[in-house]
Design an enzyme around this catalytic site. Structure first.
Site, short mmCIF file in Angstrom:
data_model
loop_
_atom_site.label_atom_id
_atom_site.label_comp_id
_atom_site.label_asym_id
_atom_site.label_seq_id
_atom_site.Cartn_x
_atom_site.Cartn_y
_atom_site.Cartn_z
N ALA A 68 0.86 -1.18 0.00
CA ALA A 68 0.00 0.00 0.00
C ALA A 68 0.89 1.23 0.00
CB ALA A 68 -0.88 -0.01 1.25
N GLY A 107 0.47 -5.07 0.75
CA GLY A 107 -0.59 -5.03 -0.25
C GLY A 107 -0.14 -5.61 -1.58
N GLU A 110 -0.67 -9.13 -1.29
CA GLU A 110 -2.12 -9.36 -1.23
C GLU A 110 -2.74 -9.32 -2.63
OE1 GLU A 110 -2.46 -6.35 1.95
OE2 GLU A 110 -3.67 -7.83 3.02
N GLU A 130 3.55 -5.65 7.33
CA GLU A 130 2.73 -4.58 7.93
C GLU A 130 2.99 -4.40 9.42
OE1 GLU A 130 1.68 -6.74 5.69
OE2 GLU A 130 0.27 -5.81 4.28
N1 3HC Z 1 4.61 3.40 0.09
C1 3HC Z 1 5.14 4.61 -0.24
N2 3HC Z 1 6.44 4.81 -0.45
C2 3HC Z 1 7.25 3.75 -0.34
C3 3HC Z 1 6.79 2.46 0.00
C4 3HC Z 1 5.40 2.30 0.22
N3 3HC Z 1 4.86 1.12 0.51
N4 3HC Z 1 7.84 1.62 0.03
C5 3HC Z 1 8.92 2.34 -0.27
N5 3HC Z 1 8.58 3.62 -0.49
C6 3HC Z 1 9.45 4.72 -0.89
C7 3HC Z 1 10.52 5.02 0.14
O1 3HC Z 1 10.05 5.93 1.11
C8 3HC Z 1 11.61 5.63 -0.72
O2 3HC Z 1 11.22 6.95 -0.99
P1 3HC Z 1 12.32 8.10 -1.18
O3 3HC Z 1 13.15 7.66 -2.33
O4 3HC Z 1 11.53 9.32 -1.38
O5 3HC Z 1 13.11 8.10 0.13
C9 3HC Z 1 11.49 4.85 -2.03
O6 3HC Z 1 10.18 4.29 -2.02
C10 3HC Z 1 12.50 3.73 -2.18
O7 3HC Z 1 12.44 2.92 -1.01
P2 3HC Z 1 13.76 2.32 -0.36
O8 3HC Z 1 14.79 3.38 -0.23
O9 3HC Z 1 13.35 1.60 0.87
O10 3HC Z 1 14.21 1.31 -1.51
P3 3HC Z 1 14.87 -0.12 -1.38
O11 3HC Z 1 15.10 -0.55 -2.76
O12 3HC Z 1 15.99 -0.09 -0.40
O13 3HC Z 1 13.74 -1.06 -0.71
C11 3HC Z 1 11.54 -2.00 -0.44
C12 3HC Z 1 12.56 -1.33 -1.40
C13 3HC Z 1 12.06 -3.36 0.03
C14 3HC Z 1 10.27 -2.15 -1.17
C15 3HC Z 1 11.36 -1.10 0.81
O14 3HC Z 1 11.11 0.22 0.38
C16 3HC Z 1 10.26 -1.49 1.72
O15 3HC Z 1 10.42 -2.39 2.52
N6 3HC Z 1 9.08 -0.82 1.62
C17 3HC Z 1 7.99 -0.99 2.51
C18 3HC Z 1 7.28 -2.29 2.31
C19 3HC Z 1 6.10 -2.38 3.21
O16 3HC Z 1 6.19 -2.20 4.40
N7 3HC Z 1 4.93 -2.69 2.64
C20 3HC Z 1 3.73 -2.80 3.38
C21 3HC Z 1 2.98 -1.53 3.31
S1 3HC Z 1 1.55 -1.52 4.33
C22 3HC Z 1 0.39 -2.34 3.41
O17 3HC Z 1 0.68 -2.80 2.35
C23 3HC Z 1 -0.97 -2.40 3.99
C24 3HC Z 1 -1.87 -3.32 3.26
O18 3HC Z 1 -1.90 -4.55 3.90
C25 3HC Z 1 -3.25 -2.80 3.22
#
Ligand code: 3HC
Ligand code: NAI
Length: 706
Positions: A68, A107, A110, A130
């Site tokens: 998400a 997500g 998902e 999450e």
């Molecule tokens: N939403 C918005 N922005 C995101 C994001 C997300 N889910 N994931 C990463 N970003 C952004 C980062 O803030 C960063 O932004 P910036 O360049 O402005 O600083 C950019 O994307 C690149 O991210 P990273 O520097 O972390 O890049 P990496 O290549 O090192 O890692 C990744 C990539 C493994 C995808 C890592 O970013 C990550 O772990 N992201 C989060 C994953 C996550 O927690 N997903 C679950 C979200 S909650 C959800 O999905 C709820 C659902 O169940 C309803």
């Protein structure tokens, strides 16, 4: 051929009978509202188009979908909701296949689980992280995952938030196939063709049967609940995850989704979610120091370390662990041998735990070389000094470095408190000198304060950030002052704790209150662990320059005079019977405190745990504000990351400055003004805090300005 209307972020292209749906939303294809809209429209289009027999969902760039869009959380929801999009994908009458490369997280996974078949290529990372954001999977993840891979495996994945690789995902049953060619699109298209050729049916995860052994599934839930309750220390969402998975077992799918939604919204509303997401973005923002934007880092192929004590050895291990060679300089052969032994001890510990073998250790140690002659540093790209905390000793070391190091070598000091501008001024190229303040144990602790003296050149700062990346540290840019960001703020809240101790709270109550707030340890436990003699030496050094009007609590000195330095001497604030690392309260310490109160003419009063935390946090926040006000920290978030990574601040509270915003700055300021009635010299409100309160602003408003 492109079917219209594709959106900017979700494109559609008919490849024969297959509608190729590509999410192209840099940087990580997060599922923002327009991505969700585009995905929904693509599925509608597929269902409505007789030419389409199957849909293939892929991500452009380096990832499938990172989840998400975290930036949307806490804002008014925008339709369509992700659970609805997932349900629509699953309901599609045409075959839907997800082809995964890079991250399929939260997500993102998902969406893949809502597809009818899944293929992932090598290097893919699948997971439901999450929980690390204070959430639970809120788009069917808690309902589909257990149906697909069973309750136990699903709980393990979701409660831990860990990532699984493609191979493991296949073994778990999370995906149907692994592609090895590295070309996700080719692998995906071939897989869809194969499914179409074999007349594979539409297969919906909601109908999967891995939960059919109800008793075993409920037993897995009961075990997970007990373990999670034990381990999740104050966290809100882990137990909600267990509740959601239990609903997957006990309820029909649609009802389970409703339970999940409800629990997800509870998590979304929690301050923990806000704290954890603040931490997520803050730890990425700190990487973007101004110098990293325009300066190119210098080479970092060979690194020298001067000093093989606690820090020098730890720093050397961090460098070796990053695969780099290290040259260690010590005063004499015996000290050098000790330095090497400190390093070997770390690796021997890993061998004892079965995490390394002797051969690998030997390989690593091949990259270490030691010398008692500075000439061995002639070829080093970067040298980190970690000798005694004494400005004259440090200056002598830098004079040697100035003599032997090649032009352009970066010269760094690991000093905790000393004036790095003065050290820089003592060499012929002050622009090459920087502070690299590691934390103990340096091979484990993630924080690296990059201390930027006045004359340093931008590419040296950029090199420090590059080093942090190689060592997998979290760098925070700090200015030169006594203690930089972390230790400067620490000194102030430690003083607040000492004052409370003298005024009537026991060190044990203070530690317990601080732990209950979420820190791993209280301040007096930390002293005992680090060694009371270190702070004592600093206090003695500063005695001459201390403001005589400032309150000075002598209790710690009384313990040190008795040789009670903490764990290493068997007693400090706590007793450590027979070498135990677990301290117990010491009645003799309490008696010493009583005597000190009498000496200072203080009638002890009682403090509630809340009183303790209000003072402790107000002191931390106020000095944090000063550090920002003086430009020592770029933004409040830099203070937050310092405390999250170097001082055990509970991540779910986001850091002290985020916590202050959560409480409300007017409340913090009112507390400080009330405490100032007793000790106006210590409780002097930071000009920044006053200004923000007057403007009705918060620390977050300053986080965009680096
Ligand atoms: N939403 C918005 N922005 C995101 C994001 C997300 N889910 N994931 C990463 N970003 C952004 C980062 O803030 C960063 O932004 P910036 O360049 O402005 O600083 C950019 O994307 C690149 O991210 P990273 O520097 O972390 O890049 P990496 O290549 O090192 O890692 C990744 C990539 C493994 C995808 C890592 O970013 C990550 O772990 N992201 C989060 C994953 C996550 O927690 N997903 C679950 C979200 S909650 C959800 O999905 C709820 C659902 O169940 C309803
Ligand atoms: P330490 O006393 O364990 O090690 C210092 C080492 O430097 C000794 O091995 C000594 O032989 C060596 N040394 C002294 N003079 C030398 C010289 N002229 N040439 C070569 N080697 C020399 O000290 P520690 O704890 O490792 O601290 C080192 C530095 O790191 C200090 O500046 C300290 O303030 C800083 N620091 C310490 C932290 C800690 O928790 N111990 C945390 C962060 C920084």
């Amino acid at each position: 051929m492109t079917l219209t209307p594709s959106t900017d972020v979700v494109t559609r292209e008919l490849r024969g009978k297959v509608l190729l749906v590509t999410l192209d939303h840099a940087p990580v294809n997060a599922l923002s509202a327009d991505v969700r809209r585009g995905l929904l429209a693509a599925i509608e289009a597929a269902d409505n188009d007789p030419a389409v027999k199957a849909v293939l969902i892929v991500g452009a760039g380096r990832n499938f979908i990172a989840g998400a869009d975290i930036r949307e959380f806490g804002k008014p929801p925008l339709p369509p909701a992700l659970p609805d999009v997932c349900n629509r994908i699953e309901a599609c009458a045409k075959l839907v296949v997800a082809a995964i490369h890079g991250a399929a997280l939260g997500g993102g996974l998902e969406v893949a689980l809502a597809a009818h078949y899944r293929i992932a290529v090598d290097g893919a990372k699948l997971g439901l992280p999450e929980v690390q954001l204070g959430l639970l999977p809120g788009a069917g993840g808690t309902q589909r995952t257990p149906r697909l891979i069973g309750a136990q495996a699903a709980l393990d994945l979701i409660v831990s938030g860990r990532h699984a690789g493609a191979k493991e995902a296949l073994a778990l049953g999370l995906i149907d196939r692994v592609g090895h060619s590295g070309d996700v699109l080719a692998e995906g298209l071939a897989y869809v063709q194969e499914l179409l050729a074999s007349h594979a049916p539409v297969r919906r995860t909601r109908d999967a049967l891995a939960l059919s052994d109800r008793a075993a599934s409920l037993a897995a839930v009961a075990t997970a609940r007990a373990e999670t309750a034990k381990k999740s220390r104050g966290l809100f969402s882990p137990l909600k995850i267990v509740d959601a998975v239990q609903a997957a077992i006990e309820q029909p799918f649609d009802e389970g989704l409703r339970v999940e939604r409800n629990l997800f919204l509870q998590c979304l509303d929690s301050p923990q979610r806000a704290g954890l997401i603040h931490a997520f973005f803050a730890e990425r923002e700190v990487l973007k120091a101004p110098e990293t934007r325009h300066a190119t880092p210098r080479a970092l192929n060979t690194i020298g370390v001067v000093g093989g004590g606690t820090m020098g050895a730890g720093i050397a291990v961090a460098i070796l662990d990053a695969g780099l060679p290290v040259t260690m300089i010590e005063r004499d052969d015996a000290s050098l041998a000790r330095g090497r032994a400190h390093i070997e001890k770390v690796y021997d510990g890993l061998i004892a735990k079965g995490r390394l073998n002797a051969e690998k250790k030997a390989d690593i140690m091949m990259r270490w070389q030691g010398s008692t002659s500075y000439d061995a540093l002639a070829g080093s790209d970067l040298v980190i000094e970690a000798v005694f905390e004494d400005i004259d000793v440090k200056k002598a070391v830098f004079a040697e470095l100035d003599r032997v190091c090649k032009k352009g070598a970066v010269l760094a000091t690991n000093t905790s408190y000393l004036d790095i501008d003065a050290i820089a001024a003592s060499v012929s190229h002050p622009q090459d000198v920087i502070g690299l303040h590691f934390f103990s144990p340096a091979n484990i602790m993630k924080l690296l304060e990059v201390v930027v003296p006045k004359q340093v050149s931008a590419d040296v700062v950029a090199t420090a950030f590059e080093l942090a990346k190689k060592l997998r540290k979290t760098p925070v840019r700090a200015g030169v002052c006594d203690g930089f960001i972390g230790n400067r703020v620490l000194a102030v809240y430690r003083s607040a704790a000492d004052a409370m101790m003298e005024d009537g709270a026991s060190p044990y109550q203070i530690d317990a209150a601080v732990r209950a707030f979420g820190f791993a340890m209280g301040p007096f436990q930390v002293v005992d662990l680090a060694g009371g003699d270190i702070g004592w030496a600093t206090r003695k050094r500063r005695a001459a320059t201390r403001n005589p009007a400032a309150r000075y609590v002598q209790i710690a000195d009384r313990l040190c005079e008795r040789g009670w330095f903490g764990q290493k001497t068997g007693r400090g604030f706590y007793l450590y019977p027979e070498g135990s690392r677990h301290g117990v309260p010491d009645p003799e310490v309490e008696a010493i405190i009583d005597t000190e109160r009498t000496r200072a003419g203080i009638a002890p009063r009682t403090f509630t745990d809340d009183d303790i935390m209000r003072r402790y946090m107000a002191a931390m926040i106020n000095e944090g504000a000063n550090v920002v006000h003086e430009g020592i920290a770029l933004r409040p978030l830099d203070v937050d990351v310092t405390f999250l990574y170097g001082y055990g601040f509970p991540r779910y509270r986001g850091g002290p400055m985020k916590y202050a915003d959560t409480v409300g700055l007017p409340t913090i300021l009112a507390d400080i003004r009330e405490f100032a009635k007793e000790d106006p010299l210590f409780w002097k409100a930071s000009p920044l805090l006053i200004d923000l309160v007057e403007r009705g602003a918060d620390f977050a408003s300053l986080n965009q300005t680096a």
